[in-house]
Design a protein around this motif. Structure first.
Motif, short mmCIF file in Angstrom:
data_model
loop_
_atom_site.label_atom_id
_atom_site.label_comp_id
_atom_site.label_asym_id
_atom_site.label_seq_id
_atom_site.Cartn_x
_atom_site.Cartn_y
_atom_site.Cartn_z
N VAL A 61 0.86 -1.19 0.00
CA VAL A 61 0.00 0.00 0.00
C VAL A 61 0.89 1.23 0.00
N GLU A 62 0.39 2.31 -0.57
CA GLU A 62 1.12 3.56 -0.51
C GLU A 62 0.42 4.48 0.50
N ALA A 63 1.22 5.06 1.37
CA ALA A 63 0.68 6.00 2.35
C ALA A 63 0.63 7.38 1.71
N VAL A 85 6.12 4.73 1.57
CA VAL A 85 5.97 6.08 2.11
C VAL A 85 6.77 7.05 1.24
N ASN A 86 6.14 8.14 0.91
CA ASN A 86 6.80 9.16 0.10
C ASN A 86 7.78 9.97 0.94
N ILE A 87 8.98 10.13 0.41
CA ILE A 87 10.00 10.92 1.10
C ILE A 87 10.39 12.07 0.18
N LEU A 96 10.56 3.14 0.67
CA LEU A 96 10.58 4.60 0.61
C LEU A 96 10.51 5.01 -0.86
N GLU A 97 9.57 5.91 -1.15
CA GLU A 97 9.43 6.40 -2.52
C GLU A 97 10.21 7.71 -2.64
N LEU A 98 11.23 7.67 -3.49
CA LEU A 98 12.07 8.85 -3.68
C LEU A 98 11.80 9.42 -5.06
N ILE A 153 11.74 4.63 -7.18
CA ILE A 153 11.76 5.96 -7.77
C ILE A 153 10.34 6.29 -8.21
N ASP A 154 9.81 7.35 -7.60
CA ASP A 154 8.42 7.75 -7.83
C ASP A 154 8.35 8.65 -9.06
N ASP A 155 7.19 8.68 -9.69
CA ASP A 155 6.93 9.57 -10.82
C ASP A 155 8.03 9.43 -11.88
N LEU A 197 10.73 0.89 -10.07
CA LEU A 197 10.40 2.15 -10.76
C LEU A 197 8.89 2.30 -10.72
N LYS A 198 8.44 3.51 -10.43
CA LYS A 198 7.00 3.77 -10.47
C LYS A 198 6.72 4.64 -11.68
N ILE A 199 6.01 4.07 -12.64
CA ILE A 199 5.70 4.82 -13.85
C ILE A 199 4.67 5.88 -13.52
N ALA A 205 2.95 0.51 -12.23
CA ALA A 205 2.30 1.57 -12.99
C ALA A 205 1.32 2.28 -12.08
N GLU A 206 1.42 3.61 -12.04
CA GLU A 206 0.51 4.40 -11.21
C GLU A 206 -0.66 4.86 -12.05
N GLY A 207 -1.73 5.23 -11.41
CA GLY A 207 -2.87 5.87 -12.09
C GLY A 207 -3.64 4.95 -13.01
MG MG Z 1 4.25 8.19 -4.25
#
Ligand code: MG
Ligand code: C2E
Ligand code: MG
Length: 822
Positions: free
Chosen positions: A590-592, A649-651, A681-683, A710-712, A731-733, A767-769
Motif C-alpha cells: 500500500v502507498e501511504a 511512504v513518500n520521502i 521509501l518512494e524517492l 523511484i516515484d513519478d 520504478l514507479k511509472i 504503474a501508477e494511475g
Molecule cells: Mg508516491
C-alpha cells in the motif's frame, strides 16, 4: 467514802462499726492524700482540706464510736457536747498538717517524722479530750505505762500511715492500686483502733460521788454512736464516690489527652501551638525535625523564631487583626509560606491554621508541612510543561497562559498589549546545510538576543522551530517600535558558532490588543500575518498588522500559516492506496498518502500543500509523522493477522537531505516494531540532483533492509545513467504516462520501454494511475509487475483499507481452498 473501781464492757456491734469507720477513714485519707501529691495550686488546697477533714473526722468518729461502745457497768455516762466537738479540732488540724507536710515535693524522713508527730499528738489529744467529755459519777485514773504506750502507738501508727500513703502514691499508676490502697487502709485502721483500745485500757474508772452525774437530758449513748457512725459512714462513702467519679472523669480526660499527644507526636507534619501573644506552647517531634529546634529550645519562644524576618510583621498583624476583629484570612485555609530553620535556611511550607478559645484565651494551632520536595517536583513539571527544553524559554502553553492573564488585566485597565511574531529568515537553510546541532546552537543564541531586547514584564517564548513570540503587556506604541528596531540591530551582528560566522535575520510581525484582536488566537494570527508580509517584502524587518493585510492574504499564505499549526491541531491523516500484482491481482503493498483538512479551506490536495511544506521546511516534521503513522499502521495490520504488506511512504528530497534521516527511519522502525523489509521509501528523481550524498544514504537504507523506489519515473528530466548507480528496487511509472497508454501511441511506447529497461536492470515496475480495465490489460500484456490506481481503489482511510484487506485475504483463502479441492 469508799472508792470502788467500776467494771466495764464493750458493745460489740459498735466496736465493729468503729473499726469499719477506721478503715473507711484510712482509705479516704490515702485516696485524698494521693490526689494532693498529684495536684498543685488551688486544687491542692481543696484536696488537702478534704483529706484533712475526711481523715480527721474519720479518726474522731472512730474514737467516739468506740467510746460509746464502752459501757461502765451500773453507771450512766453522758458526754459534754462542747468538749466532744472540741475534740474534733485536733484530729482535723493534725491530719491537715500531716498531709501538708508529707505531700510537699521532696519529703524527707525527717519531715515524715515531724508529720507523724503531729498526727500522733493530734490523735492523742483528741482521744483524751474526748475522754474528758465523759460526764459520769466516776473519775478516770490513767495507768502511765499504758498511757505512754497508747501515745507511742499513735505516733508509730501515724508514721506507718504516712509511709503507706507515700508508698501507695508511688505505686498509684501500677495495676491493682485500689486493692493495695484497701490493704493499707486496713493496716492503718488496725493501728488506729489499737491505739484507741490501748488508751482505753490505760484508764481506770473509779466511783466518785462528787463527780457530776449524767443528767436526764443526756442523749442515749448507743443512739448517738449509731447516728454518728452511720452519718460518718455515709459522709466518707459519698466523699469517696465523689473522688472516684472525678477520677473517672480525669482518667478519661487524661486518656484523650494521651491520645491527642500520641497523634501529635506521631504526625508527619510539624504541629505547633502558639498562644495569643505568639508564644510557642506546643512543639512536636516533627517540628523538631522540620525546623531543627528541640522542644526545649522552642517552647516559650516567639513564633518569630520560625518565620523569616520579612514575613514577621505581616504575620503579627494578621494575628492581631484576628484577635481584634475576628477576621480570619489564613485561618481555616491551607496556605503556602516560607519557614525559617534553626540553621538560617528558608524552605517552602504549607500551613493549615486553626484557632480555639479556652478560658477566655485564644490559641493558634499550626500544621506545617515542608513542601520543598513537592515544590521541586512542581517546578520540574512546570519546566517540562511550560518550557522549551532547548532554549529554556517559555513555550507556547506558558505564553498562552500569560497572554490570557495579560488580556484579563488589560481589559480592566484599558491597557495595550503587543504581540511580536518573530521568524528567523535563513534558519531552515542553515539547519539543513550545517546540521541540527548547529541549528540548535543558533536558536539558543537567537533566543538570548531576543531576550536581551525585552523588558522585565515581557515574555519571550519559543513557539517551535525558528518561531518566537514576544508578549509585551502594557505596551506603548513607540516603545514597541523601539524594541523591534533594537531587535533588528541585535541580529545585524554575525552569529559565531563553532568558529563559523553566519548571518541570520528576523522577520517581525506585530499585532496590538485591542485594535488588532481581542483574543489570543486572533492576536497571534494577525502578528503572524504581519510577519508573513515582512517576509514577502524582503525579510529582515518589522511591520505592524493592518486589516488590509488580511484581505491581501493569498491562499498560499493561508496554507502556509495553517500548515505550521496542522500537526498540533491534528488536522493530518494518512490514507492508503493498495498496490496489486498484475498477474495474480493480489495486494502486495500500500502507498501511504497524506491528507490535510484545513479548518477554513477544507481538504487541501497534497499536490498543493506538499510543495509549500517543502519550501518552508515543514515537510520535515510532517514527513516524520507520516512515516511513523504508516509504519505503526502496517504493524497493526500484521498484528491483526492480515498477510504482511509492504508499506510505501513518500520521502521528499528535503527530508532526504536531512543528516539524521537514517537515524529517524531506524528509530521509527524500532518504536513501531515494523520489520524493515515491509517498508518502502518512494524517492523522486530530484533527489539525485539535490544531494551528493544520495547514493551513500540510499546504500545505508538498503543495508537496513528497506526497499527503495523511484516515484513519478519519467518526469524528472534527468539522465538515465543514475539508474545503474542507484541501489533501488522499483520504478514507479508516473500516472501521466499510464493515463494515455491507450490514446497515445507514444505514451504506450514509453511505458513499454520503461518496463523493458527496468527488467533489464533487474528492477520491478509499478504503474501508477491505473483507472480502467483496458489500461490494466495493456500492462498485463507488457509484463508490468504491479499496478496502482482508482481502478482497484482510491486512497482510503485506514479502517476502510482494513476491510478491503480482510476481504481480499478471505477471498484468497477461499480460492486456495477450492484449488485444493479441484
Ligand atoms: Mg508516491
Ligand atoms: P504520488 O506519490 O505520485 O502519489 C500518487 C498520487 O496519485 C496520489 O495523489 C494519488 O491519490 C493519486 N492517484 C492514485 N491513483 C490514481 C488514479 O487512478 N488516478 C489519478 N488521477 N490519480 C491517482 P495525492 O494523494 O494527491 O498525492 C499527490 C502527491 O503528493 C503524491 O504523488 C506525492 O508526491 C505527494 N505526497 C502525498 N503524500 C505525501 C507524503 O506523505 N510525503 C510526501 N513527501 N509527499 C506526499
Ligand atoms: Mg507518483
Amino acid at each position: 467514802m469508799p472508792v470502788s473501781v467500776l467494771s466495764s464492757d464493750y458493745d460489740i456491734p459498735l466496736v465493729l462499726l468503729s473499726f469499719l469507720i477506721a478503715i473507711l477513714a484510712s482509705y479516704a485519707a490515702l485516696d485524698f492524700g494521693i490526689r494532693i501529691f498529684k495536684t498543685e495550686g488551688a486544687a491542692r488546697y481543696a484536696w488537702l482540706s478534704g483529706g484533712a477533714f475526711a481523715m480527721g473526722m474519720g479518726i474522731w468518729a472512730m474514737h467516739f464510736i468506740a467510746m460509746l461502745a464502752f459501757h461502765l457497768n451500773s453507771m450512766q455516762v453522758s458526754y459534754d457536747p462542747t468538749i466532744v466537738l472540741l475534740s474534733i479540732a485536733p484530729a482535723i488540724l493534725a491530719s491537715g498538717l500531716a498531709l501538708h507536710i508529707v505531700t510537699r515535693p521532696g519529703a524527707s524522713t525527717a519531715r515524715f517524722l515531724v508529720g507523724a508527730l503531729f498526727i500522733g499528738a493530734g490523735i492523742v489529744s483528741m482521744h483524751y479530750v474526748g475522754m474528758a467529755a465523759m460526764v459520769m459519777e466516776a473519775a478516770i485514773v490513767y495507768d502511765p505505762f499504758l498511757w505512754a504506750l497508747s501515745a507511742a502507738i499513735a505516733l508509730v501508727t501515724s508514721y506507718v500511715a504516712l509511709l503507706l500513703l507515700r508508698d501507695t502514691q508511688r505505686r498509684a499508676g501500677a495495676r491493682g492500686g485500689r486493692r493495695r490502697k484497701a490493704g493499707s487502709a486496713f493496716i492503718m485502721a488496725i493501728a488506729i483502733s489499737g491505739m484507741h483500745y490501748t488508751g482505753m485500757s490505760a484508764a481506770t474508772f473509779k466511783h466518785d460521788h462528787h463527780a457530776m452525774g449524767s443528767d436526764a437530758s443526756a442523749i442515749d449513748s448507743s443512739l448517738l454512736a449509731y447516728s454518728i457512725g452511720i452519718g460518718m459512714f455515709v459522709l466518707l462513702v459519698l466523699a469517696l464516690i465523689g473522688a472516684f467519679v472525678k477520677d473517672r472523669f480525669e482518667s478519661q480526660t487524661a486518656e484523650s489527652e494521651r491520645k491527642f499527644r500520641s497523634v501529635i507526636e506521631s504526625a508527619n507534619d510539624a504541629i505547633v501551638i502558639a498562644d495569643s501573644a505568639g508564644i510557642l506552647i506546643s512543639w512536636n517531634r516533627s517540628a523538631e525535625r522540620t525546623f531543627g529546634y528541640t522542644e526545649q529550645d522552642a517552647l516559650g519562644r516567639q513564633l518569630d523564631l520560625i518565620i523569616p524576618e520579612r514575613y514577621r510583621e505581616t504575620q503579627r498583624q494578621g494575628m492581631e487583626r484576628y484577635l481584634v476583629t475576628g477576621e480570619a484570612r489564613a485561618i481555616g485555609r491551607t496556605i503556602e509560606l516560607h519557614g525559617l530553620r534553626k540553621d538560617g535556611t528558608e524552605f517552602p511550607l504549607e500551613l493549615s491554621m486553626a484557632t480555639w478559645e479556652q478560658d477566655g484565651r485564644t490559641f493558634f494551632s499550626m500544621i506545617i508541612r515542608d513542601i520543598t520536595e513537592r515544590k521541586k517536583a512542581e517546578e520540574k513539571m512546570n519546566r517540562m510543561v511550560y518550557r522549551d527544553p532547548l532554549t529554556g524559554l517559555p513555550n507556547r502553553h506558558l505564553l498562552n497562559d500569560r497572554l490570557a492573564q495579560a488580556l484579563d488585566q488589560a481589559g480592566e485597565n484599558k491597557m495595550t498589549i503587543a504581540i511580536m511574531f518573530i521568524d528567523l529568515d535563513r534558519f531552515k537553510y542553515i539547519n539543513d546545510t550545517l546540521g541540527h546541532a548547529m541549528g540548535d546552537l543558533l536558536l539558543i543564541e537567537a533566543a538570548a538576543r531576543i531576550q536581551s531586547c525585552t523588558g522585565k514584564g515581557d515574555t519571550v517564548s519559543r513557539q517551535g522551530g525558528d518561531e518566537f513570540l514576544v508578549l509585551l503587556p502594557n505596551a506603548v506604541n513607540d516603545e514597541v517600535t523601539r524594541k523591534a528596531k533594537q531587535l533588528l540591530q541585535m541580529f545585524a551582528q554575525p552569529f559565531v558558532l563553532n568558529d563559523t560566522e553566519m548571518f541570520v535575520t528576523p522577520s517581525i510581525g506585530i499585532s496590538l490588543y485591542p485594535s488588532d484582536g481581542r483574543d489570543i488566537e486572533t492576536l497571534i494570527k494577525n502578528a503572524d500575518t504581519a510577519m508573513y508580509r515582512v517576509k514577502e517584502q524582503g525579510k529582515n524587518n518589522f511591520q505592524f498588522y493592518t486589516p488590509d493585510m488580511n484581505e491581501a492574504v493569498t491562499k498560499k499564505m493561508k496554507l502556509e500559516i495553517g500548515l505550521r499549526k496542522g500537526l498540533d491541531r491534528r488536522e493530518f491523516t494518512v490514507h492508503y492506496q493498495p498496490q496489486l500484482e498484475v498477474g495474480t491481482g493480489r495486494i502486495k503493498g500500500v502507498e501511504a498518502l497524506l491528507r490535510w483538512r484545513h479548518p477554513e479551506l477544507g481538504n487541501v490536495s497534497p499536490a498543493e500543500f506538499i510543495p509549500l511544506a517543502e519550501e518552508t521546511g515543514l515537510i520535515i516534521p510532517i514527513g516524520e509523522w507520516v512515516l511513523y503513522e504508516a509504519c505503526r499502521q502496517a504493524k497493526a495490520w500484521q498484528d491483526e493477522g492480515l498477510p504482511p504488506l509492504r508499506m510505501a511512504v513518500n520521502i521528499s528530497s528535503r527530508q532526504f537531505q536531512q543528516s539524521n534521516l537514517l537515524g529517524t527511519v531506524s528509530r521509527i522502525l524500532q518504536e513501531t516494531g515494523l520489520a524493515p523489509q515491509y517498508l518502502e521509501l518512494e524517492l523522486t528523481e530530484s533527489i539525485i540532483q539535490d544531494s551528493k550524498y544520495a547514493i551513500a544514504t540510499m546504500g545505508k537504507l538498503k543495508e537496513m533492509g528497506i526497499f527503495l523506489s523511484i516515484d513519478d519515473f519519467g518526469t524528472g528530466y534527468s539522465s538515465l545513467s543514475y539508474l545503474k548507480l542507484f541501489p533501488i528496487d522499483t520504478l514507479k511509472i508516473d500516472q501521466s504516462f499510464t493515463r494515455n497508454i491507450l490514446a497515445d501511441a507514444k505514451d504506450a511506447a514509453l511505458v513499454q520501454t520503461i518496463i523493458n529497461m527496468a527488467h533489464n536492470l533487474e528492477l520491478k515496475v509499478i504503474a501508477e494511475g491505473v483507472e480502467t480495465q483496458e489500461q490494466l490489460h495493456f500492462l498485463t500484456l507488457r509484463n508490468c509487475n504491479e499496478a496502482q490506481g482508482y481502478y482497484f481503489s482510491r486512497p482510503v482511510a485506514a479502517d476502510e483499507l482494513s476491510a478491503l484487506l480482510r476481504e481480499a485475504s478471505a477471498a484468497q483463502a477461499a480460492a486456495a481452498a477450492s484449488l485444493g479441492q479441484g
